[in-house]
Scaffold this motif. Structure first.
Motif, short mmCIF file in Angstrom:
data_model
loop_
_atom_site.label_atom_id
_atom_site.label_comp_id
_atom_site.label_asym_id
_atom_site.label_seq_id
_atom_site.Cartn_x
_atom_site.Cartn_y
_atom_site.Cartn_z
N LEU A 1 -18.96 -18.56 5.81
CA LEU A 1 -18.47 -17.22 6.06
C LEU A 1 -17.92 -16.70 4.74
N VAL A 2 -18.07 -15.42 4.51
CA VAL A 2 -17.49 -14.79 3.33
C VAL A 2 -16.42 -13.80 3.79
N ASP A 3 -15.36 -13.70 3.01
CA ASP A 3 -14.28 -12.78 3.33
C ASP A 3 -13.58 -12.40 2.04
N LEU A 4 -12.83 -11.33 2.11
CA LEU A 4 -12.06 -10.90 0.95
C LEU A 4 -10.90 -11.86 0.71
N THR A 5 -10.59 -12.10 -0.55
CA THR A 5 -9.39 -12.85 -0.88
C THR A 5 -8.19 -11.91 -0.69
N THR A 6 -7.01 -12.45 -0.76
CA THR A 6 -5.81 -11.61 -0.68
C THR A 6 -5.83 -10.56 -1.78
N GLU A 7 -6.17 -10.98 -3.00
CA GLU A 7 -6.25 -10.04 -4.11
C GLU A 7 -7.33 -8.99 -3.85
N GLY A 8 -8.48 -9.41 -3.36
CA GLY A 8 -9.56 -8.48 -3.06
C GLY A 8 -9.15 -7.46 -2.01
N ARG A 9 -8.48 -7.93 -0.97
CA ARG A 9 -8.03 -7.04 0.10
C ARG A 9 -6.99 -6.04 -0.42
N GLU A 10 -6.07 -6.50 -1.26
CA GLU A 10 -5.03 -5.61 -1.80
C GLU A 10 -5.63 -4.57 -2.74
N ARG A 11 -6.52 -5.00 -3.63
CA ARG A 11 -7.15 -4.05 -4.55
C ARG A 11 -7.98 -3.03 -3.77
N PHE A 12 -8.72 -3.50 -2.79
CA PHE A 12 -9.56 -2.62 -1.99
C PHE A 12 -8.70 -1.61 -1.22
N ALA A 13 -7.61 -2.07 -0.64
CA ALA A 13 -6.75 -1.19 0.16
C ALA A 13 -6.21 -0.03 -0.69
N ARG A 14 -5.82 -0.31 -1.93
CA ARG A 14 -5.32 0.76 -2.80
C ARG A 14 -6.40 1.81 -3.07
N VAL A 15 -7.58 1.35 -3.38
CA VAL A 15 -8.67 2.27 -3.70
C VAL A 15 -9.13 3.02 -2.45
N ARG A 16 -9.19 2.33 -1.33
CA ARG A 16 -9.62 2.98 -0.09
C ARG A 16 -8.64 4.08 0.30
N GLN A 17 -7.36 3.85 0.11
CA GLN A 17 -6.37 4.87 0.44
C GLN A 17 -6.58 6.12 -0.42
N ALA A 18 -6.87 5.91 -1.69
CA ALA A 18 -7.13 7.05 -2.58
C ALA A 18 -8.37 7.81 -2.12
N ARG A 19 -9.39 7.08 -1.69
CA ARG A 19 -10.63 7.73 -1.21
C ARG A 19 -10.36 8.51 0.06
N ARG A 20 -9.58 7.93 0.96
CA ARG A 20 -9.23 8.63 2.21
C ARG A 20 -8.48 9.92 1.91
N GLU A 21 -7.57 9.87 0.95
CA GLU A 21 -6.82 11.07 0.59
C GLU A 21 -7.76 12.15 0.05
N ARG A 22 -8.78 11.72 -0.70
CA ARG A 22 -9.78 12.67 -1.20
C ARG A 22 -10.54 13.31 -0.04
N TYR A 23 -10.94 12.50 0.95
CA TYR A 23 -11.61 13.04 2.13
C TYR A 23 -10.70 14.01 2.87
N LEU A 24 -9.43 13.65 3.01
CA LEU A 24 -8.49 14.52 3.72
C LEU A 24 -8.37 15.87 3.04
N ARG A 25 -8.32 15.88 1.72
CA ARG A 25 -8.26 17.15 0.98
C ARG A 25 -9.55 17.95 1.19
#
Length: 151
Positions: A97-121
Motif C-alpha cells: 500500500l502507498v500513503d502519504l508520509t506525515t511530512e507529505g500530508r502536512e505539505r500537501f494540506a498547506r498547498v491544498r488550502q491555498a488552492r481552495r482559497e483560490r477557488y473560493l475567490r
C-alpha cells in the motif's frame, strides 16, 4: 446518440481545452509548492491519497487511467522525496500500500488550502447550486465509460 460536430460539442471541446491547459499549469505550480522537485502529476496522486488513504499502486493507476509502469515511476519519485511511504498490504503480503508520509500530508494540506482559497475567490459570485451542478457534471464526464454502463 451522435452529436457529430454540433456547435455545443465544439464549444465544449474549446472550453475543455482551455480548462485542461490551465489545470496542467496550475497542477505544476501546486506540485512545486509542495516540493520544488515534484512533477505536476504528483499533485493529483497526493490529492487522491489524502482523500482515500492508503491504496495499492494498481488502484491508483486504474483511478487515473495510466499504466502500472507510469504509476510506479511517479510513486518512486514521491517516495524519494520523503512524501510517500510503502507498507505491506495486510490483505495480501505480496502487495504494498502507498500513503502519504506525515511530512507529505502536512505539505500537501498547506498547498491544498491555498488552492481552495483560490477557488473560493474565483467562485465567490457563483450560486452554490451552480457550483454543485458543475461538480456533478464534471464527475459525470470523468466517469469511465465502462463504469457508466454498469450503473
Amino acid at each position: 446518440m451522435s452529436h457529430g460536430s454540433a456547435p455545443e460539442v465544439l464549444d465544449l471541446e474549446r472550453e475543455l481545452s482551455v480548462l485542461l491547459r490551465r489545470a496542467r499549469a496550475s497542477s505544476g505550480e501546486m506540485a512545486r509548492a509542495v516540493h520544488p522537485d515534484l512533477e505536476p502529476s504528483a499533485y493529483g496522486i497526493m490529492l487522491r491519497l489524502d482523500e482515500a488513504g492508503a491504496l495499492r499502486a494498481t488502484e491508483l493507476a486504474g483511478y487515473f487511467g495510466v499504466g502500472k509502469g507510469t504509476m510506479s515511476r511517479q510513486l518512486s519519485a514521491l517516495e524519494a522525496l520523503g512524501l510517500l511511504v510503502r507498507t505491506p498490504d495486510p490483505a495480501d503480503g505480496r502487495a504494498f500500500l502507498v500513503d502519504l508520509t506525515t511530512e507529505g500530508r502536512e505539505r500537501f494540506a498547506r498547498v491544498r488550502q491555498a488552492r481552495r482559497e483560490r477557488y473560493l475567490r474565483k467562485l465567490a459570485d457563483w450560486e452554490r447550486s451552480d457550483i454543485a451542478e458543475l461538480a456533478r457534471l464534471l464527475h459525470r464526464l470523468n466517469t469511465p465509460e465502462d463504469a457508466e454502463s454498469q450503473s
